[in-house]
Design a protein around this motif. Structure first.
Motif, PDB file in Angstrom:
ATOM      1  N   THR A 226       0.850  -1.196   0.000  1.00 28.63           N
ATOM      2  CA  THR A 226       0.000   0.000   0.000  1.00 28.63           C
ATOM      3  C   THR A 226       0.884   1.244   0.000  1.00 28.63           C
ATOM      4  OG1 THR A 226      -0.081   0.174   2.423  1.00 28.63           O
ATOM      5  CG2 THR A 226      -1.729  -1.255   1.374  1.00 28.63           C
ATOM      6  N   LYS A 227       0.261   2.387  -0.189  1.00 30.24           N
ATOM      7  CA  LYS A 227       1.016   3.644  -0.202  1.00 30.24           C
ATOM      8  C   LYS A 227       1.484   4.028   1.190  1.00 30.24           C
ATOM      9  CE  LYS A 227      -1.491   5.468  -4.226  1.00 30.24           C
ATOM     10  NZ  LYS A 227      -2.400   6.542  -4.722  1.00 30.24           N
ATOM     11  N   ASP A 228       0.761   3.597   2.218  1.00 33.13           N
ATOM     12  CA  ASP A 228       1.118   3.937   3.590  1.00 33.13           C
ATOM     13  C   ASP A 228       2.300   3.092   4.059  1.00 33.13           C
ATOM     14  OD1 ASP A 228      -1.005   5.737   3.759  1.00 33.13           O
ATOM     15  OD2 ASP A 228      -2.403   4.130   4.321  1.00 33.13           O
ATOM     16  N   PRO A 229       3.172   3.659   4.915  1.00 35.54           N
ATOM     17  CA  PRO A 229       4.299   2.884   5.449  1.00 35.54           C
ATOM     18  C   PRO A 229       3.830   1.824   6.446  1.00 35.54           C
ATOM     19  CG  PRO A 229       4.217   5.061   6.473  1.00 35.54           C
ATOM     20  CD  PRO A 229       3.191   5.065   5.374  1.00 35.54           C
ATOM     21  N   TRP A 230       4.577   0.713   6.507  1.00 33.03           N
ATOM     22  CA  TRP A 230       4.279  -0.386   7.421  1.00 33.03           C
ATOM     23  C   TRP A 230       5.414  -0.528   8.427  1.00 33.03           C
ATOM     24  CZ3 TRP A 230       0.433  -4.645   6.565  1.00 33.03           C
ATOM     25  CH2 TRP A 230      -0.579  -4.244   5.681  1.00 33.03           C
ATOM     26  N   LEU A 231       5.142  -1.211   9.518  1.00 33.94           N
ATOM     27  CA  LEU A 231       6.143  -1.405  10.563  1.00 33.94           C
ATOM     28  C   LEU A 231       7.414  -2.055  10.007  1.00 33.94           C
ATOM     29  CD1 LEU A 231       3.906  -2.842  13.458  1.00 33.94           C
ATOM     30  CD2 LEU A 231       4.798  -0.499  13.264  1.00 33.94           C
ATOM     31  N   GLY A 232       8.548  -1.584  10.482  1.00 38.56           N
ATOM     32  CA  GLY A 232       9.826  -2.140  10.088  1.00 38.56           C
ATOM     33  C   GLY A 232      10.718  -2.323  11.307  1.00 38.56           C
ATOM     34  N   PRO A 233      11.894  -2.937  11.146  1.00 38.23           N
ATOM     35  CA  PRO A 233      12.525  -3.244   9.869  1.00 38.23           C
ATOM     36  C   PRO A 233      11.910  -4.462   9.185  1.00 38.23           C
ATOM     37  CG  PRO A 233      13.881  -4.065  11.660  1.00 38.23           C
ATOM     38  CD  PRO A 233      12.764  -3.285  12.293  1.00 38.23           C
ATOM     39  N   ASP A 234      11.887  -4.427   7.869  1.00 35.62           N
ATOM     40  CA  ASP A 234      11.448  -5.578   7.098  1.00 35.62           C
ATOM     41  C   ASP A 234      12.450  -6.714   7.301  1.00 35.62           C
ATOM     42  OD1 ASP A 234       9.861  -6.818   4.734  1.00 35.62           O
ATOM     43  OD2 ASP A 234      11.963  -6.955   4.109  1.00 35.62           O
ATOM     44  N   VAL A 235      11.959  -7.932   7.282  1.00 42.47           N
ATOM     45  CA  VAL A 235      12.800  -9.088   7.591  1.00 42.47           C
ATOM     46  C   VAL A 235      13.996  -9.201   6.645  1.00 42.47           C
ATOM     47  CG1 VAL A 235      11.379 -10.704   6.222  1.00 42.47           C
ATOM     48  CG2 VAL A 235      12.781 -11.570   8.113  1.00 42.47           C
ATOM     49  N   LEU A 236      13.815  -8.912   5.366  1.00 51.40           N
ATOM     50  CA  LEU A 236      14.932  -9.026   4.427  1.00 51.40           C
ATOM     51  C   LEU A 236      15.995  -7.970   4.718  1.00 51.40           C
ATOM     52  CD1 LEU A 236      12.982  -9.751   1.104  1.00 51.40           C
ATOM     53  CD2 LEU A 236      14.109 -11.395   2.630  1.00 51.40           C
ATOM     54  N   ASP A 237      15.556  -6.762   5.060  1.00 53.43           N
ATOM     55  CA  ASP A 237      16.512  -5.712   5.436  1.00 53.43           C
ATOM     56  C   ASP A 237      17.245  -6.088   6.720  1.00 53.43           C
ATOM     57  OD1 ASP A 237      15.726  -4.176   3.262  1.00 53.43           O
ATOM     58  OD2 ASP A 237      14.229  -3.055   4.415  1.00 53.43           O
ATOM     59  N   GLN A 238      16.525  -6.696   7.654  1.00 52.68           N
ATOM     60  CA  GLN A 238      17.147  -7.087   8.922  1.00 52.68           C
ATOM     61  C   GLN A 238      18.194  -8.183   8.718  1.00 52.68           C
ATOM     62  OE1 GLN A 238      17.843  -5.868  11.704  1.00 52.68           O
ATOM     63  NE2 GLN A 238      16.287  -6.400  13.221  1.00 52.68           N
ATOM     64  N   ILE A 239      17.916  -9.111   7.817  1.00 50.06           N
ATOM     65  CA  ILE A 239      18.895 -10.165   7.512  1.00 50.06           C
ATOM     66  C   ILE A 239      20.189  -9.536   6.993  1.00 50.06           C
ATOM     67  CG2 ILE A 239      19.436 -12.103   5.971  1.00 50.06           C
ATOM     68  CD1 ILE A 239      16.384 -12.745   6.007  1.00 50.06           C
ATOM     69  N   ARG A 240      20.058  -8.635   6.041  1.00 53.86           N
ATOM     70  CA  ARG A 240      21.246  -7.973   5.463  1.00 53.86           C
ATOM     71  C   ARG A 240      22.023  -7.206   6.537  1.00 53.86           C
ATOM     72  NH1 ARG A 240      17.121  -6.542   1.674  1.00 53.86           N
ATOM     73  NH2 ARG A 240      17.260  -7.789  -0.257  1.00 53.86           N
ATOM     74  N   SER A 241      21.281  -6.501   7.383  1.00 59.04           N
ATOM     75  CA  SER A 241      21.920  -5.698   8.430  1.00 59.04           C
ATOM     76  C   SER A 241      22.669  -6.577   9.425  1.00 59.04           C
ATOM     77  CB  SER A 241      20.857  -4.866   9.150  1.00 59.04           C
ATOM     78  OG  SER A 241      21.426  -4.136  10.216  1.00 59.04           O
ATOM     79  N   LEU A 242      22.029  -7.640   9.878  1.00 56.96           N
ATOM     80  CA  LEU A 242      22.658  -8.530  10.856  1.00 56.96           C
ATOM     81  C   LEU A 242      23.890  -9.210  10.279  1.00 56.96           C
ATOM     82  CD1 LEU A 242      19.440 -10.150  12.373  1.00 56.96           C
ATOM     83  CD2 LEU A 242      21.046  -8.657  13.584  1.00 56.96           C
ATOM     84  N   HIS A 243      23.793  -9.587   9.017  1.00 55.55           N
ATOM     85  CA  HIS A 243      24.947 -10.243   8.395  1.00 55.55           C
ATOM     86  C   HIS A 243      26.103  -9.266   8.233  1.00 55.55           C
ATOM     87  CE1 HIS A 243      27.431 -11.848   5.046  1.00 55.55           C
ATOM     88  NE2 HIS A 243      27.226 -12.970   5.701  1.00 55.55           N
ATOM     89  N   GLN A 244      25.783  -8.060   7.848  1.00 57.72           N
ATOM     90  CA  GLN A 244      26.823  -7.049   7.657  1.00 57.72           C
ATOM     91  C   GLN A 244      27.499  -6.689   8.975  1.00 57.72           C
ATOM     92  OE1 GLN A 244      25.402  -3.326   6.054  1.00 57.72           O
ATOM     93  NE2 GLN A 244      27.424  -2.682   5.378  1.00 57.72           N
ATOM     94  N   GLN A 245      26.717  -6.587  10.047  1.00 57.39           N
ATOM     95  CA  GLN A 245      27.253  -6.160  11.336  1.00 57.39           C
ATOM     96  C   GLN A 245      27.969  -7.276  12.083  1.00 57.39           C
ATOM     97  OE1 GLN A 245      23.993  -4.482  13.555  1.00 57.39           O
ATOM     98  NE2 GLN A 245      23.460  -3.034  11.935  1.00 57.39           N
ATOM     99  N   LYS A 246      27.397  -8.485  12.016  1.00 49.47           N
ATOM    100  CA  LYS A 246      27.898  -9.561  12.881  1.00 49.47           C
ATOM    101  C   LYS A 246      28.455 -10.779  12.134  1.00 49.47           C
ATOM    102  CE  LYS A 246      26.486  -7.523  16.723  1.00 49.47           C
ATOM    103  NZ  LYS A 246      27.389  -7.121  17.822  1.00 49.47           N
ATOM    104  N   ARG A 247      28.199 -10.843  10.824  1.00 47.63           N
ATOM    105  CA  ARG A 247      28.656 -11.992  10.034  1.00 47.63           C
ATOM    106  C   ARG A 247      28.175 -13.325  10.595  1.00 47.63           C
ATOM    107  NH1 ARG A 247      29.854 -10.141   5.106  1.00 47.63           N
ATOM    108  NH2 ARG A 247      30.859  -8.112   5.310  1.00 47.63           N
ATOM    109  N   TYR A 248      26.906 -13.366  10.975  1.00 47.97           N
ATOM    110  CA  TYR A 248      26.341 -14.614  11.501  1.00 47.97           C
ATOM    111  C   TYR A 248      26.395 -15.715  10.441  1.00 47.97           C
ATOM    112  CZ  TYR A 248      24.475 -12.118  15.568  1.00 47.97           C
ATOM    113  OH  TYR A 248      24.356 -11.395  16.724  1.00 47.97           O
ATOM    114  N   ARG A 249      26.665 -16.940  10.894  1.00 50.11           N
ATOM    115  CA  ARG A 249      26.724 -18.092   9.987  1.00 50.11           C
ATOM    116  C   ARG A 249      25.408 -18.863   9.954  1.00 50.11           C
ATOM    117  NH1 ARG A 249      31.997 -21.536  11.391  1.00 50.11           N
ATOM    118  NH2 ARG A 249      31.181 -22.709   9.614  1.00 50.11           N
TER     119      ARG A 249
END
Length: 316
Positions: A226-249
């Motif tokens: 929809t045009k309205d914003p939804w609650l975040g962070p989105d799961v895909l963005d969170q995966i990228r962020s966590l991997h970048q910050q912590k390099r989880y395996r």
């Protein structure tokens, strides 16, 4: 002494029963507006990607049946009878109330198969079931607004997490993160102090504490387009962020806002999230959903028992 017959309206979102239901189902979700041909193609593709249709209809019925049986095993004062009431496909919530009325049921409890309360989601179920009860007359329905604090619910997910960690080498636990997810809702719910985000956070904290999880985070998934914003962070963005910050395996996914295997889990998590996790060189894990697990059914039953102020029978 005869048992008092008590209705139990088990309310859920619903899902298409067959391919032909996809268009009317999503038209109902969109308040009578038919999806575009492109949207229909995308929806059909998603269902085909998980085998043709979602197993949610079978699981919802099985959960209602299991809950009815558990309640009748727990106490001897009442005879509970479950009725499915769905939001966007038959049998609708109004159908369940009408059937109860025709069977002479005067008292009932309603419970939505969603653990966390939101004015946007669960309250809409409650409003519909209460309006239907008022329309038929002579019926009192006690509606449960949330049940996320029930111990059986926390126990189910903590046990599931421990089982998932048992499949990961202990030396790699420090490189493992648990990602708790729930269905995103429009950000506008925050303006009215909606408790939904806080309840989801409380659930994640409780499960992580019970399972002794060192590294965990929360994300939102399956946001509407929809045009309205939804609650975040989105799961895909969170995966990228966590991997970048912590390099989880290892990424362990716990969709705590859902209660059964269905499209949002089988496609959004098991396909989209898995694809991203693996593209980052990490391993995807997901425990099985609650479905009809005894701990989970006990959680629902405890909530219904409390709502209907029933004392458990001696010796049960």
């Amino acid at each position: 002494m005869s048992k008092k017959k008590t209705g139990l309206v088990v309310m859920a979102y619903g899902t298409p029963y067959q391919k032909e239901d996809i268009i009317p189902y999503y038209t109902a979700i969109r308040h009578g507006h038919r999806p575009s041909e492109q949207q229909i193609e995308d929806l059909t593709r998603r269902y085909e990607a998980i085998g043709g249709l979602s197993p949610l209809a079978q699981w919802t019925q099985a959960q209602a049946d299991a809950l009815e049986k558990r309640l009748n095993d727990l106490q001897s004062d009442r005879e509970f009878k479950a009725f499915l009431g769905l939001k966007y496909i038959h049998p609708f919530i109004e159908d369940a109330v009408q059937t109860m009325s025709e069977e002479g049921i005067e008292e009932a409890v309603s419970i939505a198969l969603a653990p966390h309360y939101s004015q946007f989601s669960v309250q809409s179920y409650i409003d519909r079931v209460q309006a239907a009860a008022q329309k038929v007359g002579g019926m009192t329905i006690t509606s449960i607004s949330s049940w996320y604090k029930e111990q059986g619910f926390i126990d189910y997910w903590s046990h599931a997490l421990k089982k998932a960690f048992a499949e990961i080498p202990e030396r790699e636990w420090e490189e493992t993160v648990v990602l708790f997810t729930a269905h995103s809702l429009p950000e506008k719910i925050l303006t009215n102090g909606d408790p939904y985000p806080e309840q989801v956070r409380e659930t994640a904290d409780a499960i992580a504490a019970k399972a002794e999880i060192a590294h965990y985070a929360q994300a939102w998934q399956s946001a509407g387009k929809t045009k309205d914003p939804w609650l975040g962070p989105d799961v895909l963005d969170q995966i990228r962020s966590l991997h970048q910050q912590k390099r989880y395996r290892h990424f362990v996914f716990c969709p705590i806002g859902f209660v059964a295997e269905h499209l949002e889990v089988l496609y959004d998590n098991d396909q989209q999230c898995r694809k991203l996790v693996e593209s980052l060189g990490a391993t995807y894990h997901r425990p099985t959903m609650p479905d009809t697990a005894p701990d989970f059914i006990d959680a629902l039953a405890a909530s219904v028992v409390r709502a209907s102020k029933i004392e458990r029978a001696e010796g049960r």
